[in-house]
Motif scaffolding. Sequence first.
Motif, PDB file in Angstrom:
ATOM      1  N   LEU A 157      13.092  33.395  50.759  1.00 37.73           N
ATOM      2  CA  LEU A 157      14.528  33.273  50.534  1.00 37.73           C
ATOM      3  C   LEU A 157      14.979  34.084  49.316  1.00 37.73           C
ATOM      4  N   VAL A 158      14.129  34.179  48.312  1.00 36.59           N
ATOM      5  CA  VAL A 158      14.467  35.020  47.152  1.00 36.59           C
ATOM      6  C   VAL A 158      14.538  36.483  47.584  1.00 36.59           C
ATOM      7  N   GLY A 159      13.576  36.912  48.397  1.00 33.50           N
ATOM      8  CA  GLY A 159      13.616  38.278  48.904  1.00 33.50           C
ATOM      9  C   GLY A 159      14.836  38.526  49.771  1.00 33.50           C
ATOM     10  N   TYR A 160      15.235  37.524  50.534  1.00 32.94           N
ATOM     11  CA  TYR A 160      16.408  37.664  51.395  1.00 32.94           C
ATOM     12  C   TYR A 160      17.696  37.730  50.570  1.00 32.94           C
ATOM     13  N   ALA A 161      17.704  37.032  49.428  1.00 34.20           N
ATOM     14  CA  ALA A 161      18.917  36.973  48.605  1.00 34.20           C
ATOM     15  C   ALA A 161      19.147  38.264  47.822  1.00 34.20           C
ATOM     16  N   ILE A 162      18.103  39.035  47.600  1.00 34.74           N
ATOM     17  CA  ILE A 162      18.250  40.279  46.836  1.00 34.74           C
ATOM     18  C   ILE A 162      18.702  41.387  47.781  1.00 34.74           C
ATOM     19  N   PRO A 163      19.862  41.992  47.564  1.00 33.85           N
ATOM     20  CA  PRO A 163      20.299  43.098  48.429  1.00 33.85           C
ATOM     21  C   PRO A 163      19.305  44.249  48.400  1.00 33.85           C
ATOM     22  N   PHE A 165      19.783  47.391  48.484  1.00 32.97           N
ATOM     23  CA  PHE A 165      20.167  48.483  47.602  1.00 32.97           C
ATOM     24  C   PHE A 165      19.795  48.174  46.156  1.00 32.97           C
ATOM     25  N   VAL A 166      20.008  46.926  45.743  1.00 34.11           N
ATOM     26  CA  VAL A 166      19.649  46.537  44.373  1.00 34.11           C
ATOM     27  C   VAL A 166      18.145  46.597  44.183  1.00 34.11           C
ATOM     28  N   LEU A 167      17.419  46.107  45.177  1.00 35.93           N
ATOM     29  CA  LEU A 167      15.960  46.177  45.096  1.00 35.93           C
ATOM     30  C   LEU A 167      15.494  47.622  45.065  1.00 35.93           C
ATOM     31  N   GLY A 168      16.150  48.490  45.837  1.00 35.88           N
ATOM     32  CA  GLY A 168      15.794  49.900  45.833  1.00 35.88           C
ATOM     33  C   GLY A 168      15.995  50.536  44.477  1.00 35.88           C
ATOM     34  N   VAL A 169      17.093  50.199  43.800  1.00 34.61           N
ATOM     35  CA  VAL A 169      17.335  50.726  42.455  1.00 34.61           C
ATOM     36  C   VAL A 169      16.236  50.269  41.499  1.00 34.61           C
ATOM     37  N   ALA A 170      15.873  48.989  41.593  1.00 34.86           N
ATOM     38  CA  ALA A 170      14.818  48.466  40.721  1.00 34.86           C
ATOM     39  C   ALA A 170      13.484  49.161  40.990  1.00 34.86           C
ATOM     40  N   LEU A 171      13.168  49.363  42.250  1.00 36.39           N
ATOM     41  CA  LEU A 171      11.913  50.045  42.595  1.00 36.39           C
ATOM     42  C   LEU A 171      11.908  51.478  42.085  1.00 36.39           C
TER      43      LEU A 171
END
Length: 342
Positions: A157-163, A165-171
Amino acid sequence: MWSYILKRLLLMIPTLLGVLLITFIVVQFVPGGPVEQYLAEARAGQAGGGDAGAFAYRGGQGVDPKRLEEIKALYGFDKPAHERFLQMLGQFARFDLGQSFFQNKDVWALIVEKLPVSISLGMWTFLISYGVAVPLGVAKAVRAGTRFDLVTTLLVLVGYAIPGFVLGVALLVIFGGQLQWFPLRGLTSGNWEELSWGARIVDYLWHITLPVTAMVLGSFAVTTMLTKNAFLEEIRKQYVLTARAKGLGDRQVLWKHVFRNALIPIVTGFPAAFVGAFFTGALLIETLFSLDGLGLLSYESVIRRDYPVVLGTLYLFTLIGLVTKLISDLCYVWVDPRVKFD
């Protein structure tokens, strides 16, 4: 069943026409079409000291009327809207999607050119999502209520809650910028053609890791929880208790009796997910990682008012979606013979 298939195929025609008609009408009222863009560029060129004769200006009145008519004829806007719509339907009936206004290419050629990027993103997302989410959902159903179930639910659910695009920027910032473990852009390196086949595969996987990771985490939750709930519902049914009462082991009951019935809602979604993998358009991910795919093509076509590309891709994707939906419904009969369309 054949009468049902024929009825669904016939219903696709008005559905497809309705989608195209509504989009075509909306397009007529959207400002900034190709003719207006040409005029704006012409005025900008004149204001910047461009060649006045090239645009045939008459003082401050704008483009010469004859030149304006030529521009409208070039883009097909010299005909009434209903004639243009009927002409477009005639082309689409022959699977002629037209030619782009601004890229001087057939729409088919543009789709084929951008498709490898979308296939790469979509196929890897599909395979990893189902390859991990289904076994994880089964494990969660078997261990429902345990610490494993609670921890994995929280992580999913935490992974689902993170958009994505935001995760991509962090990566990109962490693994592409600071640690420099992965490249920041593109699907392959510039010298990819010079590499051996083994090195090409490694280079491709090296480039695709971050964008696929950004896309796949969000798709885990739905498939995982759907699998878990489907298995829990089947495990509690009477036939499972009867099978256990006959002396069958838990593993045999799970994989021989429960598995087929529990996978009905998941398997029936395979066609849509599989076909969608070929035509997926992840606009934000493609933009972030500089991947020139179908998502970016659709966005740029809307922004530039490239109507043949917009309507051509809409026609193709809508048709594929309708056929895929029919195949998904037919999968119900293939998976569960108890389903009758009549």
